[in-house]
Design an enzyme around this catalytic site. Structure first.
Site, PDB file in Angstrom:
ATOM      1  N   HIS A 187      -2.500   2.183  -6.145  1.00  0.00           N
ATOM      2  CA  HIS A 187      -3.222   0.946  -5.847  1.00  0.00           C
ATOM      3  C   HIS A 187      -3.313   0.050  -7.082  1.00  0.00           C
ATOM      4  CE1 HIS A 187      -4.762  -0.339  -2.019  1.00  0.00           C
ATOM      5  NE2 HIS A 187      -5.758  -0.972  -2.594  1.00  0.00           N
ATOM      6  N   TYR A 191      -8.949 -11.099  -6.643  1.00  0.00           N
ATOM      7  CA  TYR A 191      -7.964 -11.161  -7.725  1.00  0.00           C
ATOM      8  C   TYR A 191      -8.114 -12.430  -8.550  1.00  0.00           C
ATOM      9  CZ  TYR A 191      -6.051  -7.250  -5.224  1.00  0.00           C
ATOM     10  OH  TYR A 191      -5.923  -6.027  -4.599  1.00  0.00           O
ATOM     11  N   HIS A 251      -3.478  -9.009   3.727  1.00  0.00           N
ATOM     12  CA  HIS A 251      -4.928  -9.069   3.921  1.00  0.00           C
ATOM     13  C   HIS A 251      -5.241  -9.908   5.164  1.00  0.00           C
ATOM     14  CE1 HIS A 251      -5.778  -8.363  -0.635  1.00  0.00           C
ATOM     15  NE2 HIS A 251      -5.684  -7.236   0.034  1.00  0.00           N
ATOM     16  N   ARG A 268       0.856  -1.175   0.000  1.00  0.00           N
ATOM     17  CA  ARG A 268       0.000   0.000   0.000  1.00  0.00           C
ATOM     18  C   ARG A 268       0.900   1.236   0.000  1.00  0.00           C
ATOM     19  NH1 ARG A 268      -1.932  -3.550   4.068  1.00  0.00           N
ATOM     20  NH2 ARG A 268      -3.984  -4.433   3.608  1.00  0.00           N
ATOM     21  N   LYS A 271      -1.714  -2.457   8.136  1.00  0.00           N
ATOM     22  CA  LYS A 271      -2.916  -2.028   8.857  1.00  0.00           C
ATOM     23  C   LYS A 271      -2.970  -2.682  10.223  1.00  0.00           C
ATOM     24  CE  LYS A 271      -6.018  -0.843   5.031  1.00  0.00           C
ATOM     25  NZ  LYS A 271      -7.343  -1.100   4.413  1.00  0.00           N
ATOM     26  N   ARG A 331      -0.557  -2.318  -6.920  1.00  0.00           N
ATOM     27  CA  ARG A 331      -0.864  -3.388  -5.963  1.00  0.00           C
ATOM     28  C   ARG A 331      -1.785  -4.421  -6.610  1.00  0.00           C
ATOM     29  NH1 ARG A 331      -1.203  -4.531  -0.367  1.00  0.00           N
ATOM     30  NH2 ARG A 331      -3.253  -5.090   0.441  1.00  0.00           N
TER      31      ARG A 331
END
Length: 308
Positions: free
Chosen positions: A254, A289, A280, A159, A183, A257
């Site tokens: 993004h 994806y 994730h 990110r 995150k 990514r």
């Protein structure tokens, strides 16, 4: 538009929820602003309905709030996000004993539309990165930095905030891995390939030293004044590159990514390995994806098969 003045009990709850998001959930400043903006919208609606304290909130309040926004043309994805914010808030308020029952337990919002993320074709990336390599060869530190940043973004699927937060000692050049704080302050280790390693080494040898100042600290990527590179700077760089490329609708970091994840899966990478690389928390997030890859396969079939 200025925020409406809320009843004291609502303002107190809003501030408390903000502290909870920062201290216990470790949400970024950007994420906290989004949550608190959603929550303020809810509380402003509740106040307009004559409510002055949290125990007055009920399921009808939440449904009325979402319904009003739906009529105003708000997208399903935004309604879904705001519904999730409301449920997080009431869960917290119930735990803090600000309410005796959780009124949002049965709250449902329209499912967000799942759109396939924009993905660059491998040949587009080759063209883009070749141009950056040529620009970096001229010796100015900014093109050298830009090349290294884009190589890292595509090699690792980071990110943009994770990229900007990298320090020099997060790199392990011998193993060609880097340590990332993602995150929720979760740490992960991500591999990168030879082209990214070459671009990083070039930046560290003849780019970074020309921009570094006493204020640079350990930051890996620096802005033109020697401070840690800002996320907005990275977005501006990538946006300009995509516009110059000309044949893509991609607009920001993004997309790199998305491209990294899709190309990994197209190349046979295990879904859980891609989940770990991207950071994730849920495998379901990574699975989008696989839909991208299947969609590409479907288009190729329709174009090539005589009886498609």
């Amino acid at each position: 538009m200025e925020n409406q003045e809320l009843p004291p009990a609502f303002e107190h709850a809003l501030a408390g929820f903000g502290r909870y998001l920062e201290a216990e959930r470790a949400r970024s400043a950007h994420t906290r602003r989004a949550y608190l903006s959603d929550l303020r919208s809810l509380l402003e609606y509740a106040a307009s309905e004559g409510l002055t304290d949290l125990p007055g909130l009920d399921l009808g309040t939440f449904r009325g709030w979402l319904g009003a926004q739906s009529q105003a043309g708000m997208s399903r994805s935004t309604l879904a996000r705001r519904s999730a914010t409301a449920r997080s808030f009431t869960t917290w308020a119930f735990r803090e004993e600000l309410i005796k029952v959780d009124p949002a337990l049965r709250l449902r919002a329209p499912k967000a539309e799942k759109s396939l993320p924009g993905v660059l074709q491998p040949q587009q990336l080759v063209r883009l990165l070749r141009g950056m390599e040529e620009a970096a060869a001229e010796g100015s530190p900014v093109p050298v930095r830009n090349r290294a940043m884009v190589e890292v973004l595509y090699a690792t699927g980071l990110r943009v905030g994770e990229l900007a937060g990298l320090d020099v000692d997060d790199l392990n050049p011998d193993r060609r891995t880097l340590r990332v704080i993602g995150k929720g302050n979760k740490e992960r280790t991500v591999p990168y390939g030879v082209p990214a390693a070459v671009a990083i080494d070039d930046w560290l040898r003849r780019g970074r030293p020309l921009l570094a100042t006493g204020q640079s600290g350990p930051a890996l990527f620096l802005g033109s004044r020697g401070n840690r590179v800002d996320q907005r700077q990275v977005r501006t760089v990538v946006k300009g590159l995509f516009e110059a490329l000309g044949d893509t609708s991609a607009t920001g970091p993004h997309a790199l990514r998305h491209s990294a994840a899709t190309h990994l899966l197209d190349g046979g990478a295990d879904l859980r390995a891609v989940q770990e690389i991207l950071g994730h928390s849920s495998l379901a997030t990574t699975q989008i994806y696989t839909h991208v890859s299947v969609e590409r396969l479907r288009r190729s079939y329709q174009q090539a098969h005589p009886r498609a």
